[in-house]
Design a protein around this motif. Structure first.
Motif, PDB file in Angstrom:
ATOM      1  N   SER A  85       2.329   6.398  17.925  1.00 35.64           N
ATOM      2  CA  SER A  85       1.920   5.649  16.942  1.00 35.64           C
ATOM      3  C   SER A  85       1.146   5.007  16.374  1.00 35.64           C
ATOM      4  CB  SER A  85       3.367   5.670  16.369  1.00 35.64           C
ATOM      5  OG  SER A  85       3.440   4.339  16.702  1.00 35.64           O
ATOM      6  N   PHE A  86       0.073   4.533  15.682  1.00 41.93           N
ATOM      7  CA  PHE A  86      -0.939   3.369  14.550  1.00 41.93           C
ATOM      8  C   PHE A  86      -0.241   2.271  14.080  1.00 41.93           C
ATOM      9  CE2 PHE A  86      -3.175   7.098  17.016  1.00 41.93           C
ATOM     10  CZ  PHE A  86      -3.522   7.098  17.862  1.00 41.93           C
ATOM     11  N   GLN A  87       0.073   1.610  13.902  1.00 36.87           N
ATOM     12  CA  GLN A  87       0.607   0.514  12.884  1.00 36.87           C
ATOM     13  C   GLN A  87      -1.273   0.266  11.924  1.00 36.87           C
ATOM     14  OE1 GLN A  87       3.357  -2.342  14.478  1.00 36.87           O
ATOM     15  NE2 GLN A  87       3.890  -2.414  12.308  1.00 36.87           N
ATOM     16  N   ARG A  88      -0.725   0.578  10.695  1.00 36.41           N
ATOM     17  CA  ARG A  88      -1.642  -0.538  10.210  1.00 36.41           C
ATOM     18  C   ARG A  88      -1.937  -1.802   9.869  1.00 36.41           C
ATOM     19  NH1 ARG A  88      -4.445   2.609   5.403  1.00 36.41           N
ATOM     20  NH2 ARG A  88      -2.118   2.570   5.026  1.00 36.41           N
ATOM     21  N   ARG A  89      -2.744  -2.102   9.345  1.00 36.19           N
ATOM     22  CA  ARG A  89      -2.690  -3.864   9.036  1.00 36.19           C
ATOM     23  C   ARG A  89      -3.705  -3.802   7.760  1.00 36.19           C
ATOM     24  NH1 ARG A  89      -0.736  -4.908  14.647  1.00 36.19           N
ATOM     25  NH2 ARG A  89       1.265  -5.541  14.187  1.00 36.19           N
ATOM     26  N   ILE A  90      -3.279  -4.926   6.660  1.00 33.38           N
ATOM     27  CA  ILE A  90      -3.786  -4.676   5.521  1.00 33.38           C
ATOM     28  C   ILE A  90      -4.283  -5.673   5.017  1.00 33.38           C
ATOM     29  CG2 ILE A  90      -4.874  -3.264   3.509  1.00 33.38           C
ATOM     30  CD1 ILE A  90      -2.671  -1.264   3.639  1.00 33.38           C
ATOM     31  N   SER A  91      -5.017  -6.693   5.366  1.00 31.64           N
ATOM     32  CA  SER A  91      -5.640  -7.959   4.021  1.00 31.64           C
ATOM     33  C   SER A  91      -6.008  -8.125   3.285  1.00 31.64           C
ATOM     34  CB  SER A  91      -7.400  -8.447   5.276  1.00 31.64           C
ATOM     35  OG  SER A  91      -7.358  -8.549   6.767  1.00 31.64           O
ATOM     36  N   VAL A  92      -5.167  -8.511   2.451  1.00 33.97           N
ATOM     37  CA  VAL A  92      -5.359  -8.674   1.416  1.00 33.97           C
ATOM     38  C   VAL A  92      -5.278 -10.297   0.573  1.00 33.97           C
ATOM     39  CG1 VAL A  92      -3.498  -6.682   1.104  1.00 33.97           C
ATOM     40  CG2 VAL A  92      -2.380  -9.090   1.251  1.00 33.97           C
TER      41      VAL A  92
ATOM     42  N   TYR B 149      -4.415  -7.761  -3.866  1.00 35.41           N
ATOM     43  CA  TYR B 149      -5.661  -7.025  -3.381  1.00 35.41           C
ATOM     44  C   TYR B 149      -6.187  -6.821  -1.991  1.00 35.41           C
ATOM     45  CZ  TYR B 149      -5.746  -7.471  -9.116  1.00 35.41           C
ATOM     46  OH  TYR B 149      -5.305  -7.088  -9.759  1.00 35.41           O
ATOM     47  N   ALA B 150      -6.346  -5.479  -2.459  1.00 33.34           N
ATOM     48  CA  ALA B 150      -6.801  -5.310  -0.576  1.00 33.34           C
ATOM     49  C   ALA B 150      -8.441  -6.111  -0.735  1.00 33.34           C
ATOM     50  CB  ALA B 150      -6.392  -4.140  -0.660  1.00 33.34           C
ATOM     51  N   LEU B 151      -8.608  -6.282   0.630  1.00 40.81           N
ATOM     52  CA  LEU B 151     -10.227  -6.948   1.169  1.00 40.81           C
ATOM     53  C   LEU B 151     -10.940  -6.274   1.550  1.00 40.81           C
ATOM     54  CD1 LEU B 151      -8.997 -10.496   2.143  1.00 40.81           C
ATOM     55  CD2 LEU B 151      -9.624  -9.939   0.094  1.00 40.81           C
ATOM     56  N   GLY B 152     -10.535  -4.970   1.821  1.00 40.83           N
ATOM     57  CA  GLY B 152     -10.629  -4.399   3.170  1.00 40.83           C
ATOM     58  C   GLY B 152     -11.157  -4.112   4.387  1.00 40.83           C
ATOM     59  N   GLU B 153     -10.320  -5.567   5.025  1.00 44.17           N
ATOM     60  CA  GLU B 153     -10.294  -5.335   5.665  1.00 44.17           C
ATOM     61  C   GLU B 153      -9.214  -4.863   6.496  1.00 44.17           C
ATOM     62  OE1 GLU B 153     -10.870  -9.667   6.433  1.00 44.17           O
ATOM     63  OE2 GLU B 153     -13.200  -9.180   5.395  1.00 44.17           O
ATOM     64  N   GLY B 154      -8.255  -4.860   7.462  1.00 44.75           N
ATOM     65  CA  GLY B 154      -7.937  -4.635   8.278  1.00 44.75           C
ATOM     66  C   GLY B 154      -7.229  -4.555   9.705  1.00 44.75           C
ATOM     67  N   SER B 155      -6.420  -3.987  10.961  1.00 48.31           N
ATOM     68  CA  SER B 155      -6.213  -3.860  11.911  1.00 48.31           C
ATOM     69  C   SER B 155      -5.304  -2.566  12.092  1.00 48.31           C
ATOM     70  CB  SER B 155      -5.985  -5.259  12.727  1.00 48.31           C
ATOM     71  OG  SER B 155      -4.451  -5.346  11.888  1.00 48.31           O
ATOM     72  N   LEU B 156      -5.626  -2.087  12.686  1.00 46.25           N
ATOM     73  CA  LEU B 156      -4.726  -0.370  14.072  1.00 46.25           C
ATOM     74  C   LEU B 156      -4.284  -1.322  15.672  1.00 46.25           C
ATOM     75  CD1 LEU B 156      -3.977   2.039  12.404  1.00 46.25           C
ATOM     76  CD2 LEU B 156      -6.697   2.544  14.951  1.00 46.25           C
TER      77      LEU B 156
END
Length: 681
Positions: free
Chosen positions: A504-511, A523-530
């Motif tokens: 599985s792939f777990q998304r992490r969103i930078s806010v 608000y989302a920064l448009g950055e994240g990790s998988l």
């Protein structure tokens, strides 16, 4: 001279995602246009309504706003003539202002004339903005749907879309289940697949192969989750598609399930379904060893001494001459020491009887006497597993109480003997044990039964309400089974690892936070990790939220989420009431010729009535019965007299006169020249 330390630089605010920035700019432009077109009053009212709608999670307020907005549109459309005149007047008044946009075409007014121009156009602007207040509900919906969404809002919308997609798939599966065939690809159809990696689907249907059904199955689910419907579907498919014998051991005593099982078997083509206890069962087939094993499974023992004494007494009772007992009364008679001494007189076993204490023998006999008397001869019948193609064994727990588990174990031992000895080798059979923990002493008994009958052409399905209800040896039962079916239950965590793991792939969103005080939003920064990790194929919460009729089939490290199709009896066309027979056409009566005798209307009607009653059916001509004596020589028929002048011609089809008794002397017999249907009066 001391120098001051430099202040740390203020952290720069990280820019938001480009999509978020674009949404903010578009929203500002739209708000400016709405402020000009609809006025500040309508925009402020729309903002209040948007906050009111946003606080409701059920969308009920949004629907009311839509209805009010449509009503406002209707009012505006109804008064469009007056509003159109206002717009035309406003256009003429403000037309000079277009010179600032296109100076080459229109000369713009001087700045000193603008206040007078605004004062002249204000009545029309005010009237138009007041009218736009009717559109405030629609503006509120627009503001609600076009607001800049936070990271949490976007995730909630994504989950809502996934949930709605799953609901639509489930609704389609429910409609599709109504037309499910009996088999697909040579395997019984269990239902409609909804998602998974268990490759047992054929086209649009999920099947359960015969090879896996013969390796046994554990079915777990809480009450009213569709567990019984799944059992009936498997029983129906085994009988209809695979041609197996099917037996249902109901340990909870549900009369409604018995009727539904009988209907399913009739639908599968089995005309006769045996029922226990309405029809007594023959539990005394087999040799003395088989009967001894059944009797030992009836009682529980806490002390090895009493078990050994009881086993010795039972073995002497079933081995006594002239042979094994064939009824409960015969066994109870043999459990008395005096009777056993009489049977073994002159045999070496008589010495073993002297080693039994009368108190121990009496205690064991009393326990079996209470068991068989509670059944009231229920095991002294005439049918057994090998005699019928389908059977339903109902254990009435409320009536039998403590004897329910004993009776169930007795029947299971007889089933094991039937599979091992009495069943033909090439015959397949399926046994369904509903609520198995109610009769099992421990899981070892179920596992032993699985292992004994697996290679002899028998499949066993056991059902329970939870993993904990399977007992202390639940893992051994599950290990001996070839498949597991999970309906909604409270503790699926111990069962789901059997479906295997998946990547599985777990998304992490930078806010980033924007706002002040309680108005801070992320608000989302448009950055994240998988992140990549192993997780269960089936999430426990998914099993806990299953609807009635849904289940998860697990076998061989794979799983499939399905909607089970119910067994539906064939539709019978409603009987049509028989048509009433058409009334017979009235006989065609030619004109009555009486050789000059005039008949009144009443006499004429009586003649017609008598003729119609004595006349034979038209489908078979009348054949006169032969007289007892030889008939006289035939005489020629008299020549018919000429018809009356102007009278109608007699019909040609009535040419033969109808015979009848002689006419009374009061009236002469009228002539019948045309073969009329009137006999005589």
């Amino acid at each position: 001279m001391s120098t001051l330390a430099p202040l740390p630089p203020r952290p720069t605010r990280r820019p938001l995602a480009p999509q978020t920035i674009q949404e903010q700019q578009s929203r500002l432009v739209s708000l400016a246009l709405l402020l000009i077109l609809t006025g500040p009053g309508a925009l402020m009212l729309a903002g209040l309504l948007a906050a009111f709608v946003q606080a409701d999670r059920t969308q009920r307020r949004a629907r009311w706003c839509a209805l009010l907005g449509l009503a406002g549109l209707g009012v505006i459309a109804f008064r469009w003539g007056h509003l159109g005149a206002t717009l035309a007047s406003l256009t003429r008044t403000t037309q000079p202002l277009l010179g600032y946009l296109q100076p080459s075409l229109i000369t713009p007014p001087p700045p000193a004339a603008l206040p007078a121009l605004f004062a002249q156009s204000w009545p029309d602007v005010r009237h138009f903005w007041l009218t736009m207040l009717l559109l405030a509900p629609l503006l509120a919906l627009y503001l609600q749907n076009t607001r800049v969404k936070t990271a949490e809002d976007r995730e909630r919308e994504r989950l809502a879309r996934d949930t709605a997609r799953a609901q639509r798939a489930l609704q389609r599966a429910q409609h599709q289940c109504a037309t499910a065939p009996d088999a697909a690809g040579g395997s019984l159809v269990l239902g409609v697949p909804l998602g998974g990696d268990l490759a047992w689907s054929h086209g649009a249907w999920f099947t359960y192969p015969a090879a896996n059904l013969g390796r046994h199955l554990v079915l777990i689910g809480a009450s009213n989750t569709g567990k019984t419907e799944t059992s009936k579907r498997l029983a129906y498919g085994a009988a209809r598609t695979y041609g197996w014998r099917v037996f249902y051991l109901d340990c909870k005593g549900d009369e409604a399930t018995a009727a539904e099982f009988t209907t399913a078997m009739h639908t599968a083509g089995i005309a006769h379904v045996a029922h226990f206890p309405s029809t007594t069962y023959d539990g005394w087939r087999g040799d003395s060893t088989a009967i001894l094993n059944r009797l030992l499974a009836v009682l529980d023992y806490t002390e090895p001494y009493y078990r050994d004494m009881t086993k010795l007494l039972l073995s002497l009772a079933v081995d006594a001459p002239p042979g094994p007992p064939r009824s409960s009364e015969e066994l109870l008679a043999r459990l008395r020491l005096e009777h056993l001494l009489t049977l073994y007189r002159g045999h070496p076993e008589a010495q073993e009887l002297t080693g039994l204490r009368k108190e121990d023998a009496q205690a064991a006999a009393n326990r079996y006497r209470s068991f068989f008397r509670a059944l009231r001869g229920g095991l002294d019948g005439r049918w057994a597993f090998e005699d019928v193609a389908a059977g339903y064994l109902l254990l009435k727990g409320l009536e039998l109480r403590d004897q329910t588990a004993s009776l169930g174990r007795y029947l299971l031992e007889d089933f094991a003997h039937y599979v091992a000895v009495r069943k033909p080798p090439d015959e397949r059979v399926l046994l369904i044990i509903d609520e198995f923990p109610a009769i099992a002493v421990g899981g070892a008994n179920a596992a032993t039964l699985f292992e004994m009958v697996r290679f002899r052409g028998a499949g066993v399905i056991v059902t329970a309400q939870s993993y904990a209800g399977m007992g202390s040896d639940a893992d051994r039962i599950l290990g001996a089974a070839g498949g597991v079916i999970l309906h909604q239950c409270a503790d699926p965590e111990r069962l789901l690892p059997r479906a295997g793991l998946q990547v599985s792939f777990q998304r992490r969103i930078s806010v980033a936070e924007r706002g002040m005080g309680r108005g801070v939003k992320e608000y989302a920064l448009g950055e994240g990790s998988l992140a990549v990790q192993d997780s269960l194929k089936i999430h426990p919460d998914m099993v806990k939220r299953l609807q009635p009729g849904e289940c998860v089939v697990i076998a061989g490290g794979a799983a499939q989420h399905i909607r089970v199709s119910r067994v539906r009896p064939p539709r019978r066309s409603p009987r049509r009431s028989p048509r009433p027979p058409r009334p017979a056409a009235p006989p065609v009566t030619p004109p009555l010729i009486t050789d000059g005798i005039a008949l009144d209307d009443a006499t004429r009607q009586r003649c017609r009535t008598v003729a119609a009653r004595r006349m034979p059916p038209r489908s078979s001509p009348a054949v006169p019965s032969p007289p007892p004596e030889a008939p006289a020589a035939p005489t020629p028929d008299p020549a018919p007299p000429p018809p009356r002048a102007g009278g109608p011609t007699p019909p040609p089809e009535a040419a033969a006169p109808i015979s009848g008794p002689a006419a009374p002397p009061s009236l002469p017999r009228p002539a019948d020249p045309g073969g009329s249907d009137i006999a005589e009066y």
